[in-house]
Design a protein around this motif. Structure first.
Motif, PDB file in Angstrom:
ATOM      1  N   VAL A 161      -7.520   8.060  -2.646  1.00 12.80           N
ATOM      2  CA  VAL A 161      -6.999   6.702  -2.453  1.00 12.80           C
ATOM      3  C   VAL A 161      -8.039   5.677  -2.882  1.00 12.80           C
ATOM      4  CG1 VAL A 161      -5.499   7.458  -0.573  1.00 12.80           C
ATOM      5  CG2 VAL A 161      -7.797   6.588  -0.052  1.00 12.80           C
ATOM      6  N   GLU A 162      -7.605   4.405  -2.944  1.00 15.41           N
ATOM      7  CA  GLU A 162      -8.464   3.366  -3.506  1.00 15.41           C
ATOM      8  C   GLU A 162      -8.881   2.289  -2.513  1.00 15.41           C
ATOM      9  OE1 GLU A 162      -6.316   1.824  -6.812  1.00 15.41           O
ATOM     10  OE2 GLU A 162      -6.410   3.703  -7.970  1.00 15.41           O
ATOM     11  N   SER A 163      -8.335   2.295  -1.276  1.00 16.02           N
ATOM     12  CA  SER A 163      -8.678   1.243  -0.317  1.00 16.02           C
ATOM     13  C   SER A 163      -8.437   1.751   1.092  1.00 16.02           C
ATOM     14  CB  SER A 163      -7.829  -0.008  -0.570  1.00 16.02           C
ATOM     15  OG  SER A 163      -6.469   0.245  -0.241  1.00 16.02           O
TER      16      SER A 163
ATOM     17  N   ALA B  45       0.832  -1.208   0.000  1.00 17.73           N
ATOM     18  CA  ALA B  45       0.000   0.000   0.000  1.00 17.73           C
ATOM     19  C   ALA B  45       0.863   1.252   0.000  1.00 17.73           C
ATOM     20  CB  ALA B  45      -0.926  -0.010   1.218  1.00 17.73           C
ATOM     21  N   PHE B  46       2.003   1.204   0.714  1.00 20.21           N
ATOM     22  CA  PHE B  46       2.946   2.315   0.666  1.00 20.21           C
ATOM     23  C   PHE B  46       3.358   2.593  -0.779  1.00 20.21           C
ATOM     24  CE2 PHE B  46       3.561   2.439   5.192  1.00 20.21           C
ATOM     25  CZ  PHE B  46       4.189   3.655   5.437  1.00 20.21           C
TER      26      PHE B  46
ATOM     27  N   ARG C  70       0.120   9.867  -8.097  1.00 21.34           N
ATOM     28  CA  ARG C  70       0.707  11.192  -8.296  1.00 21.34           C
ATOM     29  C   ARG C  70       0.006  12.267  -7.483  1.00 21.34           C
ATOM     30  NH1 ARG C  70       0.187  15.563 -11.882  1.00 21.34           N
ATOM     31  NH2 ARG C  70      -1.678  14.620 -12.779  1.00 21.34           N
ATOM     32  N   ASN C  71      -1.300  12.204  -7.396  1.00 19.50           N
ATOM     33  CA  ASN C  71      -2.039  13.240  -6.677  1.00 19.50           C
ATOM     34  C   ASN C  71      -1.766  13.192  -5.179  1.00 19.50           C
ATOM     35  OD1 ASN C  71      -3.191  14.150  -9.058  1.00 19.50           O
ATOM     36  ND2 ASN C  71      -4.944  12.773  -8.888  1.00 19.50           N
ATOM     37  N   VAL C  72      -1.772  11.961  -4.611  1.00 22.34           N
ATOM     38  CA  VAL C  72      -1.484  11.838  -3.184  1.00 22.34           C
ATOM     39  C   VAL C  72      -0.048  12.266  -2.909  1.00 22.34           C
ATOM     40  CG1 VAL C  72      -1.309  10.240  -1.239  1.00 22.34           C
ATOM     41  CG2 VAL C  72      -3.192  10.014  -2.872  1.00 22.34           C
TER      42      VAL C  72
END
Length: 404
Positions: free
Chosen positions: A142-144, A14-15, A22-24
């Motif tokens: 994020v996705e999760s 996840a890291f 890119r946005n995060v």
């Protein structure tokens, strides 16, 4: 054992997704620019105020800063749920650039300390818009849930490095120059934050299922926190921790100058010790997150905010005091990362900005109380007694407030 290893490996993956997003990544790097100068400024401002008016001036300045920021936070939280969160962050950075340019000019020319105080208060009020907007924006990028935990951990890791480097930079700059130089450096770092935020695509304001009047909308964050026991516990203990943090902003100067007699630069080294400890705390957060023990990590952080500070009351030299404040720094990482993730997972996106604004408002109010009573504690109990009292407060409070 194998299950813990697999969870930890999943966290590391996840890291990787966080750094690959890119946005995060740009949001985190914007925060790095913001944090570096802010912590250097956090060393210079109390030193400036201490030499202008003693511990009482430091306490009153921080009291005023945090009271006004606490009053402004609920209103700014509404903006974070009505406006583009990215645009709100950009606006806060631009305004703070101008404020610190003015603060640098006043301090460098020997102007009135009260003008510096007024500018510092204005900066703190405007800064209150940034964290709720940032915390509310990240879940949409994020996705999760695992990636959200990792995003918070990465953000707080960057903040920890910025804390260490910023505090050390503040100490070095104060040793060779003046607070005005540190004020100028802080203003420049907001330009770095702006550069990275401009690389993040514009976001749309959150969709609202209803359009209530402004006053009910203003109080929605409070109602949400009060309604959910988990939110009440996290927000309440975070506010109590902030009270100790506010007191520590005064007491760290007292520790360096009155207890250890180590000079202005020691304020920077003590704060840098906290920064190093928070970096070490990244590993503790990762291990606890891999075991999905966010609540336990949060409670451990609260304890680390207390006991080392109480023990610091008995120190006579700088080195052990730095080590003890390093343990406090570990508590910083545990409280902030686990607390933020617990809130993000518990509150709806529509009210998330206001929930974080409630948290921030209570944090500012509690820091104001802590900064305000710290000089009185020093007068009543002496420097060492004040450190002991501040250190014992959170461990004593945790026992009756933590859910069974």
């Amino acid at each position: 054992m194998l299950r813990s290893v697999s969870r930890f490996a999943a966290l590391l993956r996840a890291f990787g997704r966080v750094f690959g997003n890119r946005n995060v990544r740009n949001i985190q790097l914007a925060g790095a620019g913001d944090v570096l100068g802010t912590y250097a400024y956090g060393v210079a401002l109390p030193v400036y105020a201490y030499h202008a008016g003693g511990a009482r001036a430091v306490g009153l300045l921080f009291l005023a800063r945090f009271v006004f920021a606490a009053l402004a936070s609920p209103w700014l939280g509404v903006l974070a749920d009505r406006w583009s969160r990215r645009r709100l962050m950009l606006g806060a950075d631009l305004l703070r650039c101008g404020i610190f340019a003015a603060m640098t000019a006043v301090a460098a020319t020997g102007g009135s300390a009260y003008a510096v105080y007024a500018l510092a208060i204005s900066s703190t009020i405007i800064s209150a818009a940034y964290p709720p907007a940032r915390a509310a924006l990240i879940p949409s990028l994020v996705e999760s849930p695992e990636e959200l935990t990792s995003a918070n951990l990465v953000g707080n890791s960057i903040a920890s490095v910025g804390m260490f480097v910023g505090f050390a930079l503040g100490g070095v700059l104060l040793a060779v120059s003046t607070p005005a130089v540190v004020f100028a450096v802080n203003g420049a770092t907001f330009l770095v934050s702006i550069a990275f935020l401009l690389r993040v695509p514009a976001d749309s304001p959150p969709e609202r299922v209803a359009h209530p009047r402004f006053l009910p909308e203003l109080t929605t964050g409070f109602a949400t926190v009060v309604r959910w026991p988990a939110l009440r516990t996290v927000v309440g203990l975070s506010a109590a921790q902030a009270m100790v943090e506010g007191a520590l902003m005064v007491l760290v100067v007292v520790l360096a100058l009155q207890v250890l007699h180590s000079g202005n630069a020691a304020v920077g080294w003590l704060n840098a010790g906290m920064g190093v400890g928070s970096i070490v705390g990244v590993g503790a957060v990762a291990v606890l997150a891999s075991r999905r023990r966010l609540a336990g990590g949060f409670a451990l952080g609260i304890l680390l905010w207390g006991f080392p500070l109480a023990i610091a009351a008995a120190t006579t030299t700088l080195a052990p005091a730095i080590i003890l404040l390093g343990l406090v720094g570990m508590g910083v990482m545990l409280v902030e990362t686990n607390g933020m993730t617990l809130l993000q997972r518990s509150a709806d996106n529509e009210v998330l900005g206001r929930v974080f604004a409630v948290l921030q408002g209570l944090i500012f109010a509690s820091m104001a109380v802590g900064a305000g009573i710290a000089p009185a504690l020093v007068t009543w109990l002496g420097p060492r007694g004040a450190l002991l009292a501040a250190g014992l407060f959170l461990p004593v409070l945790l026992v009756p407030t933590w859910p069974a």
